[in-house]
Design an enzyme around this catalytic site. Structure first.
Site, PDB file in Angstrom:
ATOM      1  N   GLU A   1     -42.456  16.394   1.587  1.00  0.00           N
ATOM      2  CA  GLU A   1     -41.946  17.238   2.306  1.00  0.00           C
ATOM      3  C   GLU A   1     -40.516  16.881   2.800  1.00  0.00           C
ATOM      4  O   GLU A   1     -40.076  16.881   4.119  1.00  0.00           O
ATOM      5  CB  GLU A   1     -42.619  17.620   3.424  1.00  0.00           C
ATOM      6  CG  GLU A   1     -43.937  18.615   2.896  1.00  0.00           C
ATOM      7  CD  GLU A   1     -44.939  18.737   4.085  1.00  0.00           C
ATOM      8  OE1 GLU A   1     -44.534  18.903   5.049  1.00  0.00           O
ATOM      9  OE2 GLU A   1     -45.853  19.474   3.679  1.00  0.00           O
TER      10      GLU A   1
ATOM     11  N   ASN B   1     -43.985  15.033  -3.340  1.00  0.00           N
ATOM     12  CA  ASN B   1     -44.620  16.095  -3.173  1.00  0.00           C
ATOM     13  C   ASN B   1     -43.871  17.119  -2.109  1.00  0.00           C
ATOM     14  O   ASN B   1     -43.367  16.696  -1.023  1.00  0.00           O
ATOM     15  CB  ASN B   1     -46.015  15.512  -2.581  1.00  0.00           C
ATOM     16  CG  ASN B   1     -46.869  16.584  -2.631  1.00  0.00           C
ATOM     17  OD1 ASN B   1     -47.254  17.559  -3.411  1.00  0.00           O
ATOM     18  ND2 ASN B   1     -47.780  17.024  -1.248  1.00  0.00           N
TER      19      ASN B   1
ATOM     20  N   HIS C   1     -48.647  26.616  -1.733  1.00  0.00           N
ATOM     21  CA  HIS C   1     -49.291  27.368  -0.357  1.00  0.00           C
ATOM     22  C   HIS C   1     -48.596  28.760  -0.637  1.00  0.00           C
ATOM     23  O   HIS C   1     -47.427  28.978  -0.216  1.00  0.00           O
ATOM     24  CB  HIS C   1     -49.186  26.786   0.877  1.00  0.00           C
ATOM     25  CG  HIS C   1     -49.610  25.507   1.019  1.00  0.00           C
ATOM     26  ND1 HIS C   1     -51.148  25.214   0.964  1.00  0.00           N
ATOM     27  CD2 HIS C   1     -49.159  24.185   1.153  1.00  0.00           C
ATOM     28  CE1 HIS C   1     -51.359  23.912   1.075  1.00  0.00           C
ATOM     29  NE2 HIS C   1     -50.091  23.159   1.236  1.00  0.00           N
TER      30      HIS C   1
ATOM     31  N   GLU D   1     -51.784  21.342  -3.640  1.00  0.00           N
ATOM     32  CA  GLU D   1     -52.424  21.977  -2.527  1.00  0.00           C
ATOM     33  C   GLU D   1     -52.499  23.324  -2.562  1.00  0.00           C
ATOM     34  O   GLU D   1     -52.267  24.114  -1.714  1.00  0.00           O
ATOM     35  CB  GLU D   1     -51.688  21.662  -1.070  1.00  0.00           C
ATOM     36  CG  GLU D   1     -51.321  20.184  -1.224  1.00  0.00           C
ATOM     37  CD  GLU D   1     -50.488  19.802   0.106  1.00  0.00           C
ATOM     38  OE1 GLU D   1     -50.394  20.504   1.088  1.00  0.00           O
ATOM     39  OE2 GLU D   1     -49.782  18.558   0.186  1.00  0.00           O
TER      40      GLU D   1
ATOM     41  N   ASP E   1     -53.384  27.250  -2.514  1.00  0.00           N
ATOM     42  CA  ASP E   1     -54.139  28.138  -1.934  1.00  0.00           C
ATOM     43  C   ASP E   1     -53.170  29.392  -1.891  1.00  0.00           C
ATOM     44  O   ASP E   1     -52.182  29.369  -1.779  1.00  0.00           O
ATOM     45  CB  ASP E   1     -54.666  27.753  -0.564  1.00  0.00           C
ATOM     46  CG  ASP E   1     -53.533  27.142   0.524  1.00  0.00           C
ATOM     47  OD1 ASP E   1     -52.259  27.643   0.383  1.00  0.00           O
ATOM     48  OD2 ASP E   1     -54.072  26.615   1.395  1.00  0.00           O
TER      49      ASP E   1
HETATM   50  O1  G3I Z   1     -59.738  16.597  14.389  1.00  0.00           O
HETATM   51  C1  G3I Z   1     -59.128  17.306  15.485  1.00  0.00           C
HETATM   52  C2  G3I Z   1     -60.055  17.707  16.496  1.00  0.00           C
HETATM   53  O2  G3I Z   1     -60.777  16.634  16.931  1.00  0.00           O
HETATM   54  C3  G3I Z   1     -59.235  18.014  17.477  1.00  0.00           C
HETATM   55  O3  G3I Z   1     -60.197  18.743  18.483  1.00  0.00           O
HETATM   56  C4  G3I Z   1     -58.198  19.150  17.082  1.00  0.00           C
HETATM   57  C5  G3I Z   1     -57.353  19.819  18.185  1.00  0.00           C
HETATM   58  O4  G3I Z   1     -56.062  20.232  17.684  1.00  0.00           O
HETATM   59  O5  G3I Z   1     -57.492  18.771  16.166  1.00  0.00           O
HETATM   60  C6  G3I Z   1     -58.131  18.203  15.116  1.00  0.00           C
HETATM   61  O6  G3I Z   1     -57.364  17.729  14.126  1.00  0.00           O
HETATM   62  C7  G3I Z   1     -56.446  18.665  13.399  1.00  0.00           C
HETATM   63  C8  G3I Z   1     -56.849  18.177  11.836  1.00  0.00           C
HETATM   64  O7  G3I Z   1     -55.989  19.127  11.078  1.00  0.00           O
HETATM   65  C9  G3I Z   1     -58.219  18.266  11.380  1.00  0.00           C
HETATM   66  O8  G3I Z   1     -58.539  19.808  11.475  1.00  0.00           O
HETATM   67  C10 G3I Z   1     -55.099  18.385  13.746  1.00  0.00           C
HETATM   68  O9  G3I Z   1     -54.943  18.998  15.083  1.00  0.00           O
HETATM   69  C11 G3I Z   1     -54.246  19.591  12.744  1.00  0.00           C
HETATM   70  O10 G3I Z   1     -52.891  19.113  13.024  1.00  0.00           O
HETATM   71  C12 G3I Z   1     -54.270  18.903  11.149  1.00  0.00           C
HETATM   72  O11 G3I Z   1     -54.014  19.958  10.599  1.00  0.00           O
HETATM   73  C13 G3I Z   1     -53.634  19.436   9.146  1.00  0.00           C
HETATM   74  C14 G3I Z   1     -52.202  19.493   8.932  1.00  0.00           C
HETATM   75  O12 G3I Z   1     -51.926  19.199   7.424  1.00  0.00           O
HETATM   76  C15 G3I Z   1     -51.272  18.493   9.673  1.00  0.00           C
HETATM   77  O13 G3I Z   1     -50.092  18.650   9.498  1.00  0.00           O
HETATM   78  C16 G3I Z   1     -54.488  20.276   8.191  1.00  0.00           C
HETATM   79  O14 G3I Z   1     -55.762  19.992   8.480  1.00  0.00           O
HETATM   80  C17 G3I Z   1     -54.053  20.009   6.651  1.00  0.00           C
HETATM   81  O15 G3I Z   1     -54.828  20.739   5.937  1.00  0.00           O
HETATM   82  C18 G3I Z   1     -52.596  19.895   6.506  1.00  0.00           C
HETATM   83  O16 G3I Z   1     -52.178  19.855   5.340  1.00  0.00           O
HETATM   84  C19 G3I Z   1     -50.887  19.934   4.965  1.00  0.00           C
HETATM   85  C20 G3I Z   1     -50.688  18.745   3.755  1.00  0.00           C
HETATM   86  O17 G3I Z   1     -50.870  17.469   4.499  1.00  0.00           O
HETATM   87  C21 G3I Z   1     -49.166  18.687   3.562  1.00  0.00           C
HETATM   88  N1  G3I Z   1     -48.749  19.929   3.127  1.00  0.00           N
HETATM   89  C22 G3I Z   1     -48.984  21.229   4.031  1.00  0.00           C
HETATM   90  C23 G3I Z   1     -50.444  21.194   4.368  1.00  0.00           C
HETATM   91  C24 G3I Z   1     -51.083  22.548   5.132  1.00  0.00           C
HETATM   92  O18 G3I Z   1     -50.173  22.373   6.268  1.00  0.00           O
END
Ligand code: G3I
Length: 448
Positions: free
Chosen positions: A162, A204, A241, A270, A272
């Site tokens: 990105e 990516n 996405h 990725e 969806d």
């Molecule tokens: O695991 C913690 C949890 O313990 C806590 O209570 C909670 C509170 O905020 O956060 C949890 O972590 C989160 C994590 O996902 C797991 O669920 C993070 O806050 C959250 O920021 C994180 O989001 C991820 C995101 O990337 C971060 O940028 C998404 O799961 C993930 O699907 C997403 O993936 C990205 C790719 O890496 C890049 N392309 C876009 C894609 C979608 O946004």
């Protein structure tokens, strides 16, 4: 053969949807008998993979792992290989959750995509406020350490994620990494290659699906520049996405084909698509068909398993519902993957044999039909009798051969192509833009 943007067949998603594969009723149909019954197995029929993002904290959920183990042959860690997860304190690396995903996948015979070595987001706190050469060095050390730790276990790394700006500029996104100098991306790729020469190295990004968008063009120019200067890049990941505000573009095939023509693999990394029912299924079908129609589109990864596992669960964007049941979108994807290699109802073969070997012996070239679309069709030629073949393929006007794979091709005229081995075995293929003429090409073989 080198393709230019102009010479690439332009196909709309609508036409691809309407003519996905001859005779295949795709939406809602059951897999044809003899067809593969899982996404991974179906994709393997055309040498591709079908993967999913996996979260380490869900590996104890038996419904989740049941679907994972059954359906997918490629795995991406959804968050566990990111910079904040793998280097929470500078110089202290943490691989526990990432290892759980990698080990689970490899124990099940699956491959792994690495995501992501360098990114402006998901940086650990210590890195976020760094700048200049100390940040550049910290980033390069991170790339080197993580890629070295997983050396030999990763099919492809998202080396940089990105890095381009949204909107009309077509330029780089501002970030602390970008401010270390415009060459930070190529520096990251060189470090990754030095650390793991066996992994494919990908750039990516998201919102790079529409060929006419400035961001897509900006990434294209960077990849073109990298290839021309020998920067080690092997692949481009299209996150894909989609939702109603960002639908699957009608020129998606064109985008994938044009990037592939630069000499890189393309991967949908990725995927969806928010929505439900047949509308969602049709869009999944179109994306899958677009990948299948590009020889260098090596695989598709969806960003999660069940809708409830998604980073945007309310949009129900995945292939399984919250209970783990297959959705219409699942069936549409599976059927397209299966139809990619199933012989159509009119598929037959034609053979021409020629011998020009003074010592005797000869070869046989056998043509077989591939996929068909409204404006073009694929063909494959298998050669037996020698590994040292020269095959002449002649098409009839207004047909043109617009892409080839697994062969080294030269052109005697607009209608006559000479194909030789390029180290990828004795079956090669090509795409013919037919211009309304559906006749098969004639093929003849001689010993080289
Ligand atoms: O695991 C913690 C949890 O313990 C806590 O209570 C909670 C509170 O905020 O956060 C949890 O972590 C989160 C994590 O996902 C797991 O669920 C993070 O806050 C959250 O920021 C994180 O989001 C991820 C995101 O990337 C971060 O940028 C998404 O799961 C993930 O699907 C997403 O993936 C990205 C790719 O890496 C890049 N392309 C876009 C894609 C979608 O946004």
């Amino acid at each position: 053969m080198t393709l230019t943007a102009k010479s690439v067949a332009r196909v709309t998603l609508v036409s691809a949807l309407l003519t996905a594969v001859a005779g295949a009723a795709v939406i809602g149909a059951s897999p044809a008998s003899g067809a593969a019954s899982t996404l991974g197995a179906a994709a393997q029929q055309s040498g591709r993979y079908f993967g999913t993002a996996v979260a380490a904290n869900k590996l104890g959920d038996s419904t989740y792992t049941g679907i994972l183990n059954r359906e997918f042959d490629m795995v991406t860690a959804e968050n566990e290989m990111k910079m904040d997860a793998t280097e929470p304190n500078q110089g202290q690396f943490s691989y526990g959750n990432a290892d759980r995903i990698v080990n689970q996948a490899r124990n099940q015979g699956k491959r792994v995509r690495g995501h992501a070595l360098a990114w402006h987001s998901q940086q650990p706190g210590w890195m976020q406020n760094m700048s200049g050469s100390s940040l550049r060095n910290a980033m390069l050390n991170h790339v080197t350490q993580v890629a070295s730790y997983y050396r030999g276990k990763i099919y492809a790394w998202d080396v940089v994620n990105e890095a381009f700006a949204d909107g009309s500029s077509g330029g780089r996104r501002d970030s602390n990494l970008q401010r270390t100098g415009n060459d930070w991306i190529e520096a990251a790729f060189r470090a990754a290659r030095a650390a793991d020469s066996g992994a494919k190295l990908c750039y990516n990004d998201y919102n790079t699906d529409n060929w006419s968008h400035a961001k897509t063009q900006g990434v294209y120019r960077m990849v073109q520049d990298f290839k021309s200067r020998g920067v080690p890049i092997d692949c481009v990941g299209f996150q894909a996405h989609f939702n109603s505000g960002n639908p699957v573009p009608s020129n998606y095939h064109t985008t994938l084909q044009n990037f592939a023509a630069l000499g890189v693999d393309v991967q949908i990394t990725e995927l969806d698509i928010e929505g439900s029912g047949s509308s969602q299924a049709q869009q999944y079908q179109g994306v899958t068909q677009a990948c299948l129609s590009v020889a260098r589109c090596t695989g598709i990864t969806v960003w999660g398993i069940r809708d409830s596992d998604s980073w945007r669960a309310s949009g129900t964007p995945l292939l399984f519902d919250g209970g783990g049941n297959k959705k219409a979108a699942y069936t549409s994807v599976l059927n397209v993957l299966n139809s990619g290699t199933n012989p159509g109802p009119t598929s037959t073969t034609t053979t021409t044999t020629t011998s020009s070997n003074p010592g005797g012996g000869g070869c046989t070239a056998t043509y077989s039909e591939g996929e068909k679309w409204s404006d073009r069709f694929n063909g494959n030629v298998t050669v037996t009798g020698t590994d040292n073949w020269i095959v002449t393929v002649t098409v009839s006007s207004p047909q043109r051969i617009i892409a080839t794979w697994n062969t080294s091709a030269t052109w005697d005229s607009a209608n006559v192509m000479t194909a030789r081995p390029n180290g990828n075995g004795n079956t090669f293929g090509f795409t013919i833009s037919h211009g309304g003429n559906w006749n098969w090409p004639s093929v003849s073989c001689r010993v080289g």
